[in-house]
Design an enzyme around this catalytic site. Structure first.
Site, PDB file in Angstrom:
ATOM      1  N   ASN A   7       0.867  -1.188   0.000  1.00  0.00           N
ATOM      2  CA  ASN A   7       0.000   0.000   0.000  1.00  0.00           C
ATOM      3  C   ASN A   7       0.900   1.233   0.000  1.00  0.00           C
ATOM      4  O   ASN A   7       1.506   1.552   1.015  1.00  0.00           O
ATOM      5  CB  ASN A   7      -0.902  -0.047   1.242  1.00  0.00           C
ATOM      6  CG  ASN A   7      -1.766   1.199   1.371  1.00  0.00           C
ATOM      7  OD1 ASN A   7      -1.863   1.998   0.443  1.00  0.00           O
ATOM      8  ND2 ASN A   7      -2.393   1.355   2.534  1.00  0.00           N
ATOM      9  N   LYS A   9       0.033   4.289  -0.219  1.00  0.00           N
ATOM     10  CA  LYS A   9      -0.608   5.457   0.424  1.00  0.00           C
ATOM     11  C   LYS A   9      -0.402   6.711  -0.456  1.00  0.00           C
ATOM     12  O   LYS A   9      -0.508   6.602  -1.672  1.00  0.00           O
ATOM     13  CB  LYS A   9      -0.087   5.627   1.860  1.00  0.00           C
ATOM     14  CG  LYS A   9      -0.251   4.336   2.686  1.00  0.00           C
ATOM     15  CD  LYS A   9       0.019   4.504   4.150  1.00  0.00           C
ATOM     16  CE  LYS A   9      -0.151   3.177   4.862  1.00  0.00           C
ATOM     17  NZ  LYS A   9       0.035   3.277   6.310  1.00  0.00           N
ATOM     18  N   HIS A  92      -9.409   1.115   4.992  1.00  0.00           N
ATOM     19  CA  HIS A  92      -8.129   1.294   5.691  1.00  0.00           C
ATOM     20  C   HIS A  92      -8.336   2.237   6.884  1.00  0.00           C
ATOM     21  O   HIS A  92      -9.133   3.177   6.807  1.00  0.00           O
ATOM     22  CB  HIS A  92      -7.078   1.865   4.730  1.00  0.00           C
ATOM     23  CG  HIS A  92      -5.706   1.828   5.305  1.00  0.00           C
ATOM     24  ND1 HIS A  92      -5.266   2.781   6.193  1.00  0.00           N
ATOM     25  CD2 HIS A  92      -4.697   0.933   5.175  1.00  0.00           C
ATOM     26  CE1 HIS A  92      -4.028   2.477   6.567  1.00  0.00           C
ATOM     27  NE2 HIS A  92      -3.664   1.355   5.968  1.00  0.00           N
ATOM     28  N   GLU A 160      -5.103  -4.854  10.831  1.00  0.00           N
ATOM     29  CA  GLU A 160      -4.066  -3.836  11.039  1.00  0.00           C
ATOM     30  C   GLU A 160      -4.332  -3.093  12.340  1.00  0.00           C
ATOM     31  O   GLU A 160      -5.175  -2.173  12.366  1.00  0.00           O
ATOM     32  CB  GLU A 160      -4.060  -2.825   9.885  1.00  0.00           C
ATOM     33  CG  GLU A 160      -3.617  -3.392   8.566  1.00  0.00           C
ATOM     34  CD  GLU A 160      -3.018  -2.310   7.649  1.00  0.00           C
ATOM     35  OE1 GLU A 160      -1.982  -2.576   7.058  1.00  0.00           O
ATOM     36  OE2 GLU A 160      -3.596  -1.212   7.554  1.00  0.00           O
ATOM     37  N   GLY A 229       2.999  -1.161   4.344  1.00  0.00           N
ATOM     38  CA  GLY A 229       2.955   0.266   4.016  1.00  0.00           C
ATOM     39  C   GLY A 229       4.341   0.787   3.710  1.00  0.00           C
ATOM     40  O   GLY A 229       4.855   0.639   2.598  1.00  0.00           O
TER      41      GLY A 229
HETATM   42  P1  13P Z   1       3.212   0.292   7.737  1.00  0.00           P
HETATM   43  O1  13P Z   1       3.692  -0.999   7.111  1.00  0.00           O
HETATM   44  O2  13P Z   1       3.991   1.494   7.248  1.00  0.00           O
HETATM   45  O3  13P Z   1       3.112   0.207   9.217  1.00  0.00           O
HETATM   46  O4  13P Z   1       1.731   0.540   7.185  1.00  0.00           O
HETATM   47  C1  13P Z   1       0.800  -0.467   7.339  1.00  0.00           C
HETATM   48  C2  13P Z   1      -0.381  -0.076   6.577  1.00  0.00           C
HETATM   49  O5  13P Z   1      -1.116   0.808   6.953  1.00  0.00           O
HETATM   50  C3  13P Z   1      -0.607  -0.774   5.301  1.00  0.00           C
HETATM   51  O6  13P Z   1      -1.881  -0.544   4.815  1.00  0.00           O
END
Ligand code: 13P
Length: 245
Positions: A7, A9, A92, A160, A229
């Site tokens: 992801n 983001k 999410h 998560e 992420g």
């Molecule tokens: P991180 O791996 O940066 O902690 O993010 C997790 C996340 O939100 C994936 O959708």
């Protein structure tokens, strides 16, 4: 086979950088790895990335449930399908937290996406560290309410814990044993809702996954993959996670 979802983001800022990241990931993967990887870039890069990197499975980070109409700023499933995308993330915690998405909204997104033959990654997780399994289970039940059991092979649930996501101040990864236990409880709840069909749902862990800790999460029996992420923005780190899964 474990599923590894990256992801991206709100990253990277330019198409050139998105192409460079995808190239780095493609370079670091063996041919047999591509089927277990899904990448979720920002909407505006999707069309170009799908055209240039046909061997990846590409998905959107969000979608709206309505087909058309007065919904400024939204993107429909038909628009995604038109550019060759058939994966989508829904619910999410950052969408829930900053954009007010509720379990009921996420449920509508999942129903619409499964109904349109998409693969859906639906995220659930508690805000604070502690004994909050009930909160996670309640959110999952509302999120998954009324889903068609024939489409559950296209549903992926990502657990998560928000406190473990790297962008949360003071974040640290959950322990593999605890996340495995919560995912076991989610699988049990899914069984009560959907019976045998629930066994088709895959469950991922997400939250500060790195190349070094991924093997410990991915060797847990109930964890079917990872939602990554920050580490998905570094091609070497991400491909190491995939190679070790
Ligand atoms: P991180 O791996 O940066 O902690 O993010 C997790 C996340 O939100 C994936 O959708």
């Amino acid at each position: 086979m474990k599923l590894i979802v990256g992801n991206w983001k709100l990253n990277p800022p330019t198409l050139n950088e998105a192409v460079a990241l995808a190239s780095g990931v493609a370079y670091g993967l063996k041919p047999e790895h591509f089927e277990k990887v899904v990448l979720l870039p920002p909407f505006v890069f999707l069309e170009e990335l799908v055209k240039r990197f046909k061997h990846f499975q590409w998905g959107a980070q969000n979608v709206f449930w309505e087909k058309t109409g007065g919904y400024t700023g939204e993107i429909s499933l038909a628009m995604l399908k038109d550019i060759g995308v058939n994966w989508v993330l829904a619910g999410h915690s950052e969408r829930r937290r900053y954009f007010g998405e509720s379990d009921a909204d996420v449920n509508k997104k999942i129903k619409a996406a499964l109904g349109a033959d998409f693969n859906v990654i639906a995220a659930v997780g508690e805000l604070q560290q502690g004994d909050h399994a009930d909160e996670v289970l309640a959110s999952f039940k509302k999120t998954a309410e009324g889903l068609d059991s024939f489409s559950l092979d296209r549903l992926i649930v990502a657990y998560e814990p928000v406190w473990a996501i790297s962008t949360t101040p003071g974040a640290k990864p959950d322990s593999p044993a605890r996340s495995n236990q919560i995912i076991g409880e989610l699988k049990h709840a899914a069984f009560k809702m959907f019976g045998e069909s629930s066994k088709k749902i895959r469950f991922l862990y997400g939250g500060s996954i790195s190349a070094s800790n991924a093997p410990r999460f991915l060797s847990e029996p109930y964890i079917d993959g990872a939602l990554v992420g920050g580490a998905s923005l570094k091609a070497d780190e991400f491909t190491a996670i995939v190679s070790r899964s």
